[in-house]
Design an enzyme around this catalytic site. Structure first.
Site, PDB file in Angstrom:
ATOM      1  N   GLU A 122       0.856  -1.185   0.000  1.00 43.11           N
ATOM      2  CA  GLU A 122       0.000   0.000   0.000  1.00 43.11           C
ATOM      3  C   GLU A 122       0.891   1.234   0.000  1.00 43.11           C
ATOM      4  O   GLU A 122       1.914   1.254   0.706  1.00 43.11           O
ATOM      5  CB  GLU A 122      -0.901   0.015   1.241  1.00 43.11           C
ATOM      6  CG  GLU A 122      -1.737  -1.234   1.417  1.00 43.11           C
ATOM      7  CD  GLU A 122      -2.341  -1.366   2.809  1.00 43.11           C
ATOM      8  OE1 GLU A 122      -2.757  -2.480   3.162  1.00 43.11           O
ATOM      9  OE2 GLU A 122      -2.366  -0.350   3.545  1.00 43.11           O
ATOM     10  N   LYS A 124       2.356   4.556   1.178  1.00 46.31           N
ATOM     11  CA  LYS A 124       2.390   5.203   2.491  1.00 46.31           C
ATOM     12  C   LYS A 124       2.009   6.672   2.308  1.00 46.31           C
ATOM     13  O   LYS A 124       2.793   7.463   1.790  1.00 46.31           O
ATOM     14  CB  LYS A 124       3.774   5.073   3.119  1.00 46.31           C
ATOM     15  CG  LYS A 124       3.834   5.553   4.554  1.00 46.31           C
ATOM     16  CD  LYS A 124       5.200   5.273   5.160  1.00 46.31           C
ATOM     17  CE  LYS A 124       5.219   5.683   6.624  1.00 46.31           C
ATOM     18  NZ  LYS A 124       4.984   7.127   6.805  1.00 46.31           N
ATOM     19  N   ARG A 145      -4.081   9.527  16.600  1.00 49.69           N
ATOM     20  CA  ARG A 145      -3.217   8.429  17.031  1.00 49.69           C
ATOM     21  C   ARG A 145      -2.639   8.705  18.416  1.00 49.69           C
ATOM     22  O   ARG A 145      -2.537   7.818  19.250  1.00 49.69           O
ATOM     23  CB  ARG A 145      -2.079   8.222  16.026  1.00 49.69           C
ATOM     24  CG  ARG A 145      -1.130   7.103  16.434  1.00 49.69           C
ATOM     25  CD  ARG A 145       0.054   6.986  15.488  1.00 49.69           C
ATOM     26  NE  ARG A 145       0.898   5.882  15.874  1.00 49.69           N
ATOM     27  CZ  ARG A 145       1.821   5.938  16.839  1.00 49.69           C
ATOM     28  NH1 ARG A 145       2.009   7.066  17.497  1.00 49.69           N
ATOM     29  NH2 ARG A 145       2.553   4.882  17.147  1.00 49.69           N
TER      30      ARG A 145
END
Length: 686
Positions: A122, A124, A145
């Site tokens: 995938e 980034k 996060r």
């Protein structure tokens, strides 16, 4: 209420939600923008006239009317781990070799061309990580996060991002769905925002990532909506079970499931067989012109079963890695070199540079690492240096253009004495780092105070770099214990400190007495003991005395703790000055400990894997998980052949049937507790 109006509102909501998914997920618009806007306005007017028609998942509810006052901290049910980085194919191959060893598989003869493992690659995305929680199909929470364990609840802002569904596109959603993804800003939108800021006389954002992260933390969700953030989903978890049918078994199936649920997924993701195909994918997209910023490729083991088997280190999943694109490098002149002293006494040469743009920021300082690196590069003041960002974060000098060295360039080597306290520097045998051994060094003291006050440690608001320097230099603070003896009257004598600010800082310091042992342990600054390691150690040694008495062998046996960490902990507690500091802190009531301390817990479940299903009679799922993990066991989300026990409560899910099919032993709550013979009746503490 006219039933026709209710029906019309329902039709409008359904059509607008369908149009959003078609636009953001499938890149296949079914409505012209002007038509969408007109229908949206019609729904808005209906809801304004009849507020009872408003539903939580209505497209009109994405943007709130009032700015938030603050963002509360929330704990992630499933931690958001960082990714290990690789900077070239060789490091990627080393990672795969480690992965194969963990999985108990033989190394592949030529891992570039004949790799037997299947990966998902995938892109980034250079943005900000986001954790989404859906309850019964409705968006319940969106959080940043943070440190991976806890972040900020920014749900109002998440609702303002048009590509994030407010309701899952399924009639049979999981009870709880955790979705992970990246919020980013398209390059065209980034340029538009910066153009507006320049026109308004405001400074432009340095890069799309900073703009996206800053936008997420705006207190006014209307600002978020105006900046048109985008989102790509890349992971999902179902901690309370999957609805009818089989759950995804691979990362690729997870991505397809996310699309079916209404999330945008990066369409360039690809399944790759072996590292040869992974590197081809990397080469194909390195340097490609994309509508968003990308700084590498994320490589993930495709099989979820193998992911679970590989597990995690303290920081990273073993089954995934980020293969970063080559860092941007720029030349600039070294104006001066200074020796910087950190909280552990490590002396780092730092080049002061002519400011130069690099990877979206203006760089004026760069690390030269250590004395060996200085000699290797043959650095002179006045040289033209090649500077890059290590892992796109920390600027470093990686080369010197000696052909451009001026005649008056001055060679540089580390001083023999500490630049702060003039103590002779030492370099321990076998280490690359030069250190100041003086425990009273002002630079070390400043760094220790800052670390103690940091958010993940004692979290003392108002005690930053400048204030720490004042406390050391003007008030003679020598240890973190001295902080708790400060008075507002003493602080008022410092520059920039008035009566109110002095009172607030003293109150913040005194409040920190209530922080738990795990935060105090991290705040002590023991080498190799980060936030997660401190939590693990505090769980096994619930008082400072128990940890201080433990041997390196005992500590190293704990799941997630290695020999290097164990030796560092034992060495720290062996220092008389450190023992005195702990005694002082304990006399001050730090750390805050429960009235009745738990004895050290045995590791009788070390290496065992458990799955919990159903509702237990007395323990919550989190309590049962903590009980198992404190004894060395591991709790996983799904049943596999590697599962040792399944703990069954009332109303169990499909995991019970899976366990029976695989012949895995079943346990009641009582039988689980009986696995540890040291537990007395009624003692359910982890």
């Amino acid at each position: 209420m006219d039933p026709k109006l209710e029906e019309r509102a329902r039709e409008l909501r359904t059509l607008l939600q369908k149009a959003s998914i078609a636009y953001y997920v499938h890149d296949a618009p079914i409505l012209e923008d002007s038509v969408y806007d007109r229908l949206y306005r019609e729904l808005q007017e209906l809801e304004r006239a009849y507020p009872e028609l408003v539903t939580p998942d209505s497209p009109t509810q994405r943007v709130g009317e009032k700015p938030a006052e603050h963002f509360p901290t929330v704990f992630h049910r499933i931690p958001l781990y960082s990714l290990e980085n690789a900077f070239n194919p060789e490091e990627l191959e080393e990672w795969q070799e480690r992965l194969l060893r963990v999985l108990g598989r033989a190394p592949v003869p030529d891992s570039r061309t004949e790799g037997e493992l299947e990966y998902v690659c995938e892109l980034k995305i250079d943005g900000a990580a986001l954790a989404l929680t859906y309850i019964e199909g409705l968006l319940e929470r969106g959080a940043t996060r943070g440190d991976g364990q806890a972040g900020e609840d920014i749900t109002p802002n998440v609702r303002a991002i048009r590509s994030i569904p407010l309701r899952l596109a399924t009639a049979d959603p999981p009870p709880v769905l955790e979705v992970r993804g990246e919020v980013y800003l398209a390059l065209a939108e980034f340029e538009r925002i910066n153009q507006e800021r320049r026109s308004a006389g405001d400074p432009p954002f340095a890069n799309p990532r900073n703009c996206a992260a800053g936008t997420l933390r705006q207190l006014d969700s209307r600002v978020v909506a105006a900046r048109k953030l985008s989102f790509f989903a890349y992971a999902l978890h179902w901690p309370e079970g999957w609805p009818a049918g089989d759950p995804p078994q691979t990362q690729w199936q997870c991505l397809q499931q996310l699309k079916e649920l209404g999330f945008p997924v990066n369409p360039l993701s690809q399944v790759c067989r072996g590292l040869g195909e992974v590197i081809q994918f990397y080469e194909r997209w390195r340097g490609a012109q994309l509508p968003y910023a990308s700084d590498g490729v994320v490589v993930k083991l495709n099989s979820l079963r193998l992911q679970e088997e590989a597990g995690f280190t303290q920081k990273f999943p073993r089954w995934a890695i980020a293969l970063k694109y080559p860092a941007q490098e720029v030349p600039t002149r070294i104006r001066a070199i200074v020796a910087s002293v950190g909280r552990t006494g490590a002396v780092t040469p730092v080049a002061e540079l002519e400011p130069v743009p690099l990877a979206g920021t203006l760089v004026s300082r760069a690390s030269l690492h250590n004395a060996d690196r200085l000699r290797e590069l043959d650095v002179h003041i006045g040289d033209t240096a090649i500077v890059r960002k290590a892992g796109e974060i920390i600027p470093e000098v990686v080369g010197i253009l000696k052909e451009l060295r001026p005649a008056d360039a001055v060679p540089y080597s580390l001083p023999s004495q500490c630049p702060e306290c003039h103590t002779p520097l030492v370099r321990p045998p076998g280490e690359a780092v030069t250190r100041c051994p003086n425990p009273e060094c002002p630079a070390k003291l400043r760094g220790q105070l800052q670390h103690w006050a940091s958010r993940d440690a004692l979290d003392i608001e108002g005690l930053g770099e400048k204030r720490a320097a004042q406390l050391v230099e003007s008030l003679g603070v020598r240890t973190v214990a001295d902080l708790y003896r400060l008075t507002p009257e003493q602080l008022q004598g410092l520059e920039g400190m008035g009566s109110r600010s002095s009172q607030k800082l003293v109150q913040a310091i005194q409040r920190s007495r209530q922080q738990p042992w795990e935060r105090v342990l991290y705040g002590l600054g023991i080498p190799h003991v980060g936030v997660v390691t401190a939590q693990i150690l505090a769980g096994h040694f619930p008082t400072p005395e128990l940890l201080a008495q433990a041997s390196a062998e005992t500590i190293a046996q704990i799941y997630g703790i290695g020999a290097e960490v164990a030796e560092a902990v034992v060495a720290w507690f062996a220092e008389p000055a450190h023992r005195r500091l702990l005694q002082e802190l304990q006399a001050l009531g730090i750390p805050a400990l429960p009235q009745q301390e738990n004895p050290a817990v045995s590791q009788i479940l070390a290496g065992k894997k458990f799955v919990i299903t159903g509702t237990l009679p007395t323990l919550s799922r989190q309590q049962a998980k903590a009980w198992i993990e404190s004894r060395g066991g591991k709790v996983t989300a799904s049943v596999s052949r590697q599962t040792d026990y399944v703990v069954v409560g009332s109303d169990p899910g499909s995991k019970l049937e899976q366990a029976q099919q695989l012949g895995i032993p079943l346990l009641t709550e009582a039988e689980l507790l009986a696995l540890d013979p040291t537990v007395e009746s009624g003692d359910l503490h982890p």
